[in-house]
Design a protein around this motif. Structure first.
Motif, PDB file in Angstrom:
ATOM      1  N   THR B 266     111.893  35.696  61.844  1.00 18.02           N
ATOM      2  CA  THR B 266     111.549  34.652  60.991  1.00 18.02           C
ATOM      3  C   THR B 266     111.241  34.797  59.649  1.00 18.02           C
ATOM      4  O   THR B 266     110.274  35.817  59.308  1.00 18.02           O
ATOM      5  N   VAL B 267     111.912  34.059  58.850  1.00 21.46           N
ATOM      6  CA  VAL B 267     111.837  34.320  57.303  1.00 21.46           C
ATOM      7  C   VAL B 267     110.488  33.928  57.127  1.00 21.46           C
ATOM      8  O   VAL B 267     110.022  32.876  57.466  1.00 21.46           O
ATOM      9  N   ILE B 268     109.626  34.487  56.263  1.00 21.39           N
ATOM     10  CA  ILE B 268     108.320  34.047  55.952  1.00 21.39           C
ATOM     11  C   ILE B 268     108.288  32.830  55.010  1.00 21.39           C
ATOM     12  O   ILE B 268     109.374  32.381  54.420  1.00 21.39           O
ATOM     13  N   SER B 269     107.164  32.085  55.339  1.00 19.56           N
ATOM     14  CA  SER B 269     106.971  30.604  54.748  1.00 19.56           C
ATOM     15  C   SER B 269     107.487  30.329  53.413  1.00 19.56           C
ATOM     16  O   SER B 269     107.946  29.715  52.729  1.00 19.56           O
ATOM     17  N   THR B 270     106.730  31.450  52.704  1.00 20.87           N
ATOM     18  CA  THR B 270     106.973  31.333  50.887  1.00 20.87           C
ATOM     19  C   THR B 270     108.436  31.429  50.642  1.00 20.87           C
ATOM     20  O   THR B 270     109.065  31.036  49.735  1.00 20.87           O
ATOM     21  N   ASP B 271     109.434  32.211  51.417  1.00 17.75           N
ATOM     22  CA  ASP B 271     110.553  32.545  51.394  1.00 17.75           C
ATOM     23  C   ASP B 271     111.763  31.393  51.539  1.00 17.75           C
ATOM     24  O   ASP B 271     112.894  31.529  51.294  1.00 17.75           O
ATOM     25  N   ILE B 272     111.241  30.368  52.285  1.00 18.24           N
ATOM     26  CA  ILE B 272     112.117  29.345  52.486  1.00 18.24           C
ATOM     27  C   ILE B 272     112.474  28.817  51.471  1.00 18.24           C
ATOM     28  O   ILE B 272     113.514  28.104  51.295  1.00 18.24           O
ATOM     29  N   SER B 273     111.555  28.870  50.509  1.00 15.07           N
ATOM     30  CA  SER B 273     112.137  28.164  48.890  1.00 15.07           C
ATOM     31  C   SER B 273     113.305  28.890  48.556  1.00 15.07           C
ATOM     32  O   SER B 273     114.206  28.466  47.930  1.00 15.07           O
ATOM     33  N   ARG B 274     113.444  30.177  48.826  1.00 19.45           N
ATOM     34  CA  ARG B 274     114.572  31.040  48.402  1.00 19.45           C
ATOM     35  C   ARG B 274     115.906  30.775  49.008  1.00 19.45           C
ATOM     36  O   ARG B 274     117.028  30.573  48.643  1.00 19.45           O
ATOM     37  N   VAL B 275     115.608  30.288  50.561  1.00 18.66           N
ATOM     38  CA  VAL B 275     116.703  29.936  51.179  1.00 18.66           C
ATOM     39  C   VAL B 275     117.307  28.376  50.690  1.00 18.66           C
ATOM     40  O   VAL B 275     118.522  28.166  50.489  1.00 18.66           O
ATOM     41  N   ALA B 276     116.205  27.646  50.153  1.00 15.57           N
ATOM     42  CA  ALA B 276     116.601  26.274  49.715  1.00 15.57           C
ATOM     43  C   ALA B 276     117.454  26.209  48.266  1.00 15.57           C
ATOM     44  O   ALA B 276     118.137  25.478  48.159  1.00 15.57           O
ATOM     45  N   GLN B 277     117.193  27.495  47.468  1.00 17.78           N
ATOM     46  CA  GLN B 277     117.834  27.769  46.442  1.00 17.78           C
ATOM     47  C   GLN B 277     119.312  28.281  46.625  1.00 17.78           C
ATOM     48  O   GLN B 277     120.124  28.641  45.593  1.00 17.78           O
ATOM     49  N   ALA B 278     119.580  28.679  47.969  1.00 12.94           N
ATOM     50  CA  ALA B 278     121.017  29.489  48.230  1.00 12.94           C
ATOM     51  C   ALA B 278     122.005  28.699  48.567  1.00 12.94           C
ATOM     52  O   ALA B 278     121.892  27.461  49.023  1.00 12.94           O
ATOM     53  N   LYS B 279     123.349  29.022  47.981  1.00 13.92           N
ATOM     54  CA  LYS B 279     124.529  28.035  48.029  1.00 13.92           C
ATOM     55  C   LYS B 279     125.492  28.886  48.898  1.00 13.92           C
ATOM     56  O   LYS B 279     125.640  29.893  48.838  1.00 13.92           O
ATOM     57  N   PRO B 280     126.323  27.908  49.390  1.00 13.16           N
ATOM     58  CA  PRO B 280     127.545  28.737  50.123  1.00 13.16           C
ATOM     59  C   PRO B 280     128.000  29.765  49.191  1.00 13.16           C
ATOM     60  O   PRO B 280     128.165  29.493  48.038  1.00 13.16           O
ATOM     61  N   GLY B 281     128.407  30.894  49.674  1.00 13.02           N
ATOM     62  CA  GLY B 281     128.930  32.054  49.020  1.00 13.02           C
ATOM     63  C   GLY B 281     128.032  32.924  48.387  1.00 13.02           C
ATOM     64  O   GLY B 281     128.110  34.236  48.110  1.00 13.02           O
ATOM     65  N   ASP B 282     126.857  32.810  48.168  1.00 11.07           N
ATOM     66  CA  ASP B 282     125.604  33.521  47.774  1.00 11.07           C
ATOM     67  C   ASP B 282     125.399  34.489  49.013  1.00 11.07           C
ATOM     68  O   ASP B 282     125.893  34.619  50.400  1.00 11.07           O
ATOM     69  N   LYS B 283     124.903  35.761  48.608  1.00  7.07           N
ATOM     70  CA  LYS B 283     124.592  36.853  49.349  1.00  7.07           C
ATOM     71  C   LYS B 283     123.157  37.032  49.763  1.00  7.07           C
ATOM     72  O   LYS B 283     122.337  36.873  48.971  1.00  7.07           O
ATOM     73  N   ILE B 284     123.041  37.407  51.190  1.00  5.93           N
ATOM     74  CA  ILE B 284     121.520  37.264  51.527  1.00  5.93           C
ATOM     75  C   ILE B 284     121.121  38.547  52.513  1.00  5.93           C
ATOM     76  O   ILE B 284     122.160  39.000  52.972  1.00  5.93           O
ATOM     77  N   ARG B 285     120.101  39.095  52.055  1.00  2.22           N
ATOM     78  CA  ARG B 285     119.717  40.491  52.678  1.00  2.22           C
ATOM     79  C   ARG B 285     118.212  40.187  53.065  1.00  2.22           C
ATOM     80  O   ARG B 285     117.482  39.191  52.826  1.00  2.22           O
ATOM     81  N   PHE B 286     118.119  40.693  54.409  1.00  3.72           N
ATOM     82  CA  PHE B 286     116.611  40.533  54.833  1.00  3.72           C
ATOM     83  C   PHE B 286     115.890  41.689  54.857  1.00  3.72           C
ATOM     84  O   PHE B 286     116.434  43.007  55.112  1.00  3.72           O
TER      85      PHE B 286
END
Lengths: 235, 314
Positions: B266-286
């Motif tokens: 589960t992504v931590i609650s503060t980092d939902i803001s980071r997901v919100a700013q991610a666009k298709p094509g962006d890269k994500i690491r956990f």
């Protein structure tokens, strides 16, 4: 009947704001009654920091404010509350009668469901409206009740391709469950009837006809009765 | 009081606030602003309570005609704002007057911007919140994204005595390579090798990314041998990362109530803001973190917001 009931609650971490508490590992009325009892007890005596308690088939999801409590403190609060459960007054579940017009334009899949089980439509109606169902969980769309247990002879898989538009009030079957679509939405369940009651109405003081833990009894009605009730439900 | 006429709605602009709490047990998801940090700061910049309703603007902004004098502020994605075609700044309060046209240029970084106005966007409160839940056709402006010709009202409020500007050190950056901190669970015991792959690989945001969830593409995250891939349906929390049978993660977000697949982390609650700013094509690491670390990050963010409040209080 309830060999899936755990002796002691099991906790799972659902992020920094969620704690999942499991009371068993099966879809079972005894486990679900335990879930309901704990949900009611938590409503009566909410531990500090609890924002919402969401009952489901066999677990509770507790949403909390991590600035006010922690997961480990909540675990202790919950175990203590569970021990005191016998002292806490848990009211009996409400029984809600839901009128359903089966078949025809209201239940387009009634004939094929009957055929697939070698039954007549009348037999499907009788078997479906006989039991008192438990509301195991509300979810998917606003107010959608997941009801069990559906008698085994009616277990029917979902449509391979979901309908893009299922009318509000439609009563459906999916495998061992039955349920009611509260709003028009896409859906893959086998539609056998429709209720004129509004399962969800955001304009009502209590928008939701059902909550987890309630009991539901379906009452077959005629198309005339359906129309009469549908007109009367407008206010 | 009417404040904006929608000349062009943008791709997907909705009214959002803190969210709708207490109704998930009835199948109503939390909804609310996806980037809660940018949302709260937008309100602080115009002197609003932090939970006032704002416009959440996705990728391509609206064009709005101003109908009354007010202070506005735009935060979140870098989507340069113009007033009467003149470039202005984000993360600061701006005075607008009747007849002004507020518009946005193409997004440079991030995905979602927040437009706050003094008094807050005034739409009816439904079940304790003004947030739009589009799937349930409720809340916000008639339960839907804005459309051309809509008239938006604001609540009563005094104009700011002096403009507010966020000190630059508080402004987040929105890179296209995003690190999300996540806590294993609730079903991490359904995975072994899968956990190593999940926390050790890079995923790409697919085009199926919206307020319900973000589907990612990358290496297959396998379940443990012999473990079931689905579970008895249970409620989901924002940030829960579901692994469906195809092994491609889905980050569940704010317009989701139940899920029947296992959640590896589960992504931590503060980092939902980071997901919100991610666009298709962006890269994500956990990155794996524990609960204590997550609580600490949350407290640090609340302290930053407290400093921002103090800055504006003068």
């Amino acid at each position: 009947m309830s060999e899936g009931l755990y002796e002691r609650a099991r906790f799972r971490t659902a992020g920094d704001r969620g704690l999942l508490v499991e009371y068993g590992d099966a879809i079972d009325p005894v486990i679900n009654r335990k879930v309901r009892a704990m949900a009611i007890a938590l409503g009566k005596e909410p531990p500090e920091g609890v924002l919402e308690v969401i009952p489901t088939y066999r677990s509770l999801l507790i949403l909390y404010d991590p600035l006010l409590t922690t997961s480990s403190r909540l675990e202790k609060d919950l175990l203590a509350l569970e021990e005191r459960l016998p002292e806490i007054q848990i009211p009996p579940p409400e029984i809600v009668e839901i009128p359903v017009c089966y078949g025809g334009e209201y239940g387009p899949d009634l004939e094929s469901v009957a055929q697939s089980h070698g039954l007549s439509p009348e037999e499907v109606i009788r078997i479906h409206s006989e039991p008192t169902y438990q509301v195991y969980m509300i979810g998917f769309t606003p107010g959608f009740p997941f009801l069990g247990r559906l008698p085994e002879v009616l277990h029917t898989p979902r449509h391979k391709t979901p309908r893009t538009r299922v009318p509000a009030g439609s009563v459906g079957i999916a495998n061992d469950q039955t349920g009611i679509y509260p709003i028009e939405s896409p859906g893959g369940w086998q539609l056998i009837g429709r209720t004129p009651l509004k399962i969800f109405d955001p304009q009502r003081p209590n928008p939701f006809l059902l909550k987890a833990g309630d009991l539901v009894k379906f009452k077959p009605i005629t198309p005339d009765e359906y129309r009469r009730l549908a007109e009367g439900d407008g206010d | 009081m009417e404040i904006f006429r929608v000349l062009e709605p943008g791709i997907y602009t909705t009214v959002q606030d803190r969210g709708r709490y207490g109704y998930q047990q009835f199948g109503i998801p939390i909804s609310g602003a996806m980037d809660q940090f940018a949302y709260r700061v937008a309100n602080l910049l115009v002197g609003n309570p932090e939970d006032a309703a704002v416009l959440e603007i996705t990728v391509f902004g609206p064009r709005l005609e101003v109908l009354a004098e007010a202070d506005i502020a735009v935060t979140g994605a870098e989507m340069p704002i113009t007033i009467n075609d003149e470039a202005t700044e984000g993360w600061t309060s701006l005075r607008v007057r009747p007849g002004d046209v507020v518009a946005f240029k193409q997004v440079r970084s991030g995905c979602r911007a927040y437009l706050a106005v003094t008094g807050g966007i005034d739409v009816p409160v439904v079940m304790g919140s003004r947030s739009t839940y589009v799937g349930g056709k409720l809340g916000g402006y008639q339960g839907r994204p804005l459309a051309k010709g809509d008239l938006l009202a604001r609540g009563p409020a005094e104009p700011l005595k002096a403009p507010h500007k966020l000190p630059p050190n508080f402004i987040p950056r929105y890179p296209s390579e995003i690190l999300l901190r996540a806590i294993p669970g609730p079903q991490d015991d359904y995975f072994d090798e899968g956990l190593r792959i999940f926390f050790g690989s890079e995923f790409k945001v697919s085009t199926k990314a919206d307020r319900m969830g973000y589907r990612l593409e990358g290496p297959v995250v396998p379940h443990r041998e012999g473990m079931p891939q689905s579970i008895i349906s249970e409620p989901s929390v924002p940030g829960g990362v579901q692994i469906p049978p195809d092994g491609q993660p889905i980050i569940l977000l704010l317009e989701q109530t139940v899920g029947g697949y296992t959640k590896i982390a589960t992504v931590i609650s503060t980092d939902i803001s980071r997901v919100a700013q991610a666009k298709p094509g962006d890269k994500i690491r956990f990155e794996e973190v524990d609960l204590e670390t997550a609580y600490g990050i949350l407290r640090a963010q609340e302290q930053a917001l407290q400093k921002i409040r103090e800055t504006f209080a003068g």
